[in-house]
Design a protein around this motif. Structure first.
Motif, PDB file in Angstrom:
ATOM      1  N   TRP A   7       0.958  -1.028  -0.097  1.00  0.00           N
ATOM      2  CA  TRP A   7      -0.129  -0.114   0.052  1.00  0.00           C
ATOM      3  C   TRP A   7       0.841   1.277   0.002  1.00  0.00           C
ATOM      4  O   TRP A   7       0.601   2.092  -0.761  1.00  0.00           O
ATOM      5  CB  TRP A   7      -0.983  -0.059   1.245  1.00  0.00           C
ATOM      6  N   ASN A   8       1.830   1.141   0.979  1.00  0.00           N
ATOM      7  CA  ASN A   8       2.734   2.475   0.885  1.00  0.00           C
ATOM      8  C   ASN A   8       3.454   2.655  -0.363  1.00  0.00           C
ATOM      9  O   ASN A   8       3.599   3.806  -0.974  1.00  0.00           O
ATOM     10  CB  ASN A   8       3.782   2.453   2.242  1.00  0.00           C
ATOM     11  N   SER A   9       4.008   1.656  -0.699  1.00  0.00           N
ATOM     12  CA  SER A   9       4.676   1.527  -2.067  1.00  0.00           C
ATOM     13  C   SER A   9       3.832   2.342  -3.279  1.00  0.00           C
ATOM     14  O   SER A   9       4.334   3.169  -4.105  1.00  0.00           O
ATOM     15  CB  SER A   9       5.435   0.362  -2.756  1.00  0.00           C
ATOM     16  N   MET A  10       2.701   1.703  -3.245  1.00  0.00           N
ATOM     17  CA  MET A  10       1.794   2.147  -4.339  1.00  0.00           C
ATOM     18  C   MET A  10       1.140   3.903  -4.163  1.00  0.00           C
ATOM     19  O   MET A  10       1.293   4.689  -5.016  1.00  0.00           O
ATOM     20  CB  MET A  10       0.443   1.345  -4.204  1.00  0.00           C
ATOM     21  N   VAL A  25      -3.971   9.343  -4.357  1.00  0.00           N
ATOM     22  CA  VAL A  25      -3.250   8.959  -3.201  1.00  0.00           C
ATOM     23  C   VAL A  25      -4.393   8.968  -2.018  1.00  0.00           C
ATOM     24  O   VAL A  25      -4.414   8.347  -1.142  1.00  0.00           O
ATOM     25  CB  VAL A  25      -2.094   9.932  -3.019  1.00  0.00           C
ATOM     26  N   PHE A  26      -5.080  10.270  -1.902  1.00  0.00           N
ATOM     27  CA  PHE A  26      -5.932  10.487  -0.997  1.00  0.00           C
ATOM     28  C   PHE A  26      -7.124   9.365  -1.115  1.00  0.00           C
ATOM     29  O   PHE A  26      -7.494   8.982  -0.059  1.00  0.00           O
ATOM     30  CB  PHE A  26      -6.671  12.021  -1.167  1.00  0.00           C
ATOM     31  N   GLU A  27      -7.716   9.041  -2.171  1.00  0.00           N
ATOM     32  CA  GLU A  27      -8.457   7.971  -2.296  1.00  0.00           C
ATOM     33  C   GLU A  27      -8.131   6.594  -1.636  1.00  0.00           C
ATOM     34  O   GLU A  27      -8.738   5.874  -1.358  1.00  0.00           O
ATOM     35  CB  GLU A  27      -8.986   7.872  -3.650  1.00  0.00           C
ATOM     36  N   LEU A  28      -6.794   6.372  -1.948  1.00  0.00           N
ATOM     37  CA  LEU A  28      -6.030   4.965  -1.689  1.00  0.00           C
ATOM     38  C   LEU A  28      -5.790   4.928  -0.193  1.00  0.00           C
ATOM     39  O   LEU A  28      -6.062   3.910   0.493  1.00  0.00           O
ATOM     40  CB  LEU A  28      -4.920   4.860  -2.410  1.00  0.00           C
ATOM     41  N   PHE A  29      -5.663   6.113   0.194  1.00  0.00           N
ATOM     42  CA  PHE A  29      -5.504   6.392   1.783  1.00  0.00           C
ATOM     43  C   PHE A  29      -6.708   5.867   2.551  1.00  0.00           C
ATOM     44  O   PHE A  29      -6.719   5.177   3.358  1.00  0.00           O
ATOM     45  CB  PHE A  29      -4.915   7.457   2.416  1.00  0.00           C
ATOM     46  N   ALA A  51       3.382   9.546   2.265  1.00  0.00           N
ATOM     47  CA  ALA A  51       3.056   9.353   1.139  1.00  0.00           C
ATOM     48  C   ALA A  51       1.756  10.481   1.085  1.00  0.00           C
ATOM     49  O   ALA A  51       1.887  11.337   0.124  1.00  0.00           O
ATOM     50  CB  ALA A  51       2.295   8.010   0.930  1.00  0.00           C
ATOM     51  N   VAL A  52       0.871  10.689   1.967  1.00  0.00           N
ATOM     52  CA  VAL A  52      -0.322  11.755   1.821  1.00  0.00           C
ATOM     53  C   VAL A  52       0.096  13.046   2.056  1.00  0.00           C
ATOM     54  O   VAL A  52      -0.410  13.912   1.375  1.00  0.00           O
ATOM     55  CB  VAL A  52      -1.492  11.311   2.654  1.00  0.00           C
TER      56      VAL A  52
END
Length: 463
Positions: free
Chosen positions: A324-327, A340-344, A361-362
């Motif tokens: 998750w972090n790498s993506m 990024v915001f959606e994935l978080f 990341a965020v």
């Protein structure tokens, strides 16, 4: 229902015969695959009184301390219930903890064995203890145990000697390692590999390569160690060249080798080579564990192929937090801030808990998109909801996003509130923001002054 046993002293027949004669011990050998299975069988072993037998207790302990589905908390409770642990039981529990995230427990148990037990350590005990010192980076403390080994006359035992060499080399005490290792004598491949690894880890990559070339009989670990050593020292092209040489010699790479070369491709932005390695992984049925998946995603992101990285991420059912972090980091650095915001949000809804890297990341995405509101929201979420202490990188992102927005005073106040001393990057961000903001203010002031002068000139001309 098997009879109740109060105490077991296996007859002169073999232990295997003893185990096969006991239904629940046989189940432990043949039908036990998970800790859940073990606990059910163990409950029956306790009810029958068989748990008091050393052989039965040692088999239960071995599964939960060193098995593939081990549970060291449970192993420790099993160990404490054994009244008179024998040498095998002590060695098993020490070995289990030496391979865990709590290696200090292995050392504590070893000391307890020395001081309080009737059973004293033997040569099979010591390698696990040296491994624990290695994991903790306490080679200086391990050197005291090395002294005991010399006094006992065990310094020439190959397993003990190799574990000591590995400890010294891994912890950077190369002088101590060299004293034990002699490349002109009969050192085995384990000792050679430890020296190659230690030298590369300390930045002596040329000397590491020299030793690698002299190894009498290289194994898979030798190649992996040298390739990872090249990657560690920024010699990514050399790492790839050695990997292709490994292929030509027909040596099958381990998952660790593949992760190392994927990292090299990521650093070089070598997309074609990275794709070839990804294809190799798929064709050869390499286990797609979290480490491999994360390396593949990272390679694609750093090589600019975000869509393929996203496809790998989405189609992988067993994603770990590192994936998750790498993506998220890959999306953030390639300009996909909203993604990024959606994935978080998806991460928060999963069974995983964001860590400090997730918030880097965020915050990076917030910085790149100039979203001060988002940056403040995530920083507050990190510290207040998840109780994660901000690192220098987190503060750096915040100072940068505030500075770019012209909120110099807020950025300066944040720097003052930091619990650690600001580094050059923090000061550079703040000074850059001050310079940029002052320059912008000067330009706006100059533009306003020019407008006033033009207006005055016009009035003068109209008189």
């Amino acid at each position: 229902m098997p009879p109740c046993f109060c105490s077991f002293n296996p007859p002169s027949t073999s232990i295997s015969k003893f185990i096969s004669d006991q239904p629940f011990l046989s189940m432990l050998e043949t039908n036990c695959h998970t800790i859940k299975d073990l606990k059910k069988i163990h409950a029956h072993i306790i009810k029958t009184g068989l748990a008091k037998d050393a052989v039965a207790a040692s088999r239960v302990l071995a599964f939960c301390a060193t098995g593939p589905d081990r549970d060291l908390v449970y192993a420790f409770s099993v160990f404490r219930q054994i009244e008179e642990p024998n040498l095998f039981i002590w060695n098993t529990v020490i070995r289990g903890f030496s391979q865990s995230s709590d290696p200090h427990v292995a050392i504590s148990l070893f000391v307890e064995m020395l001081v309080d037990s009737r059973v004293q350590p033997e040569k099979l005990t010591y390698p696990s203890v040296f491994k624990a010192y290695t994991q903790l980076g306490l080679a200086e403390d391990g050197a005291q145990l090395h002294g005991r080994i010399v006094k006992l006359g065990l310094e020439f035992d190959p397993f003990i000697r190799n574990s000591i060499i590995h400890m010294y080399a891994n912890c950077g005490l190369l002088g101590n390692a060299w004293k034990l290792f002699d490349e002109d004598r009969d050192s085995d491949v384990v000792a050679w590999n430890s020296m190659v690894m230690g030298l590369a880890k300390c930045g002596e990559v040329e000397e590491s390569w020299r030793l690698f070339c002299k190894i009498p009989c290289r194994n898979e670990v030798s190649w992996n160690t040298m390739i990872s050593g090249y990657v560690r020292n920024g010699k990514w092209i050399e790492a790839l060249e050695l990997f292709y040489e490994m292929q030509e010699m027909g040596i099958k790479p381990s998952e660790f080798t593949l992760v190392s070369v994927l990292n090299a491709c990521a650093k070089l932005g070598a997309l074609e080579q990275g794709k070839w390695i990804h294809d190799y992984i798929k064709k050869n049925g390499v286990e797609l564990n979290v480490i491999v998946i994360t390396a593949i995603i990272d390679m694609y992101c750093k090589s600019g192929d975000v869509e393929t990285a996203r496809q790998v991420f989405v189609t992988t059912p067993w994603k770990g937090l590192s994936s998750w972090n790498s993506m998220m980091l890959g999306l953030a650095t390639n300009g996909f801030e909203d993604d990024v915001f959606e994935l978080f949000l998806e991460l928060e809804s999963s069974n995983l808990r964001p860590d400090s890297v997730s918030f880097i990341a965020v915050l990076t995405a917030s910085n790149h998109s100039g979203r001060v509101d988002k940056a403040r929201e995530y920083f507050k979420l990190m510290t207040e909801t998840y109780s994660i202490e901000p690192t220098m990188k987190h503060y750096g992102c915040m100072v940068d996003v505030l500075g770019r927005a012209g909120l110099i005073e807020d950025a300066a106040e944040l720097v003052k509130s930091m619990p650690m001393k600001p580094d050059a990057i923090i000061w550079g961000s703040l000074l850059s923001a001050c310079s940029s903001h002052c320059l912008r203010g000067f330009q706006e002031s100059s533009a306003g002054k020019d407008d006033d002068e033009e207006e005055a000139d016009g009035e003068t001309t109209g008189m």
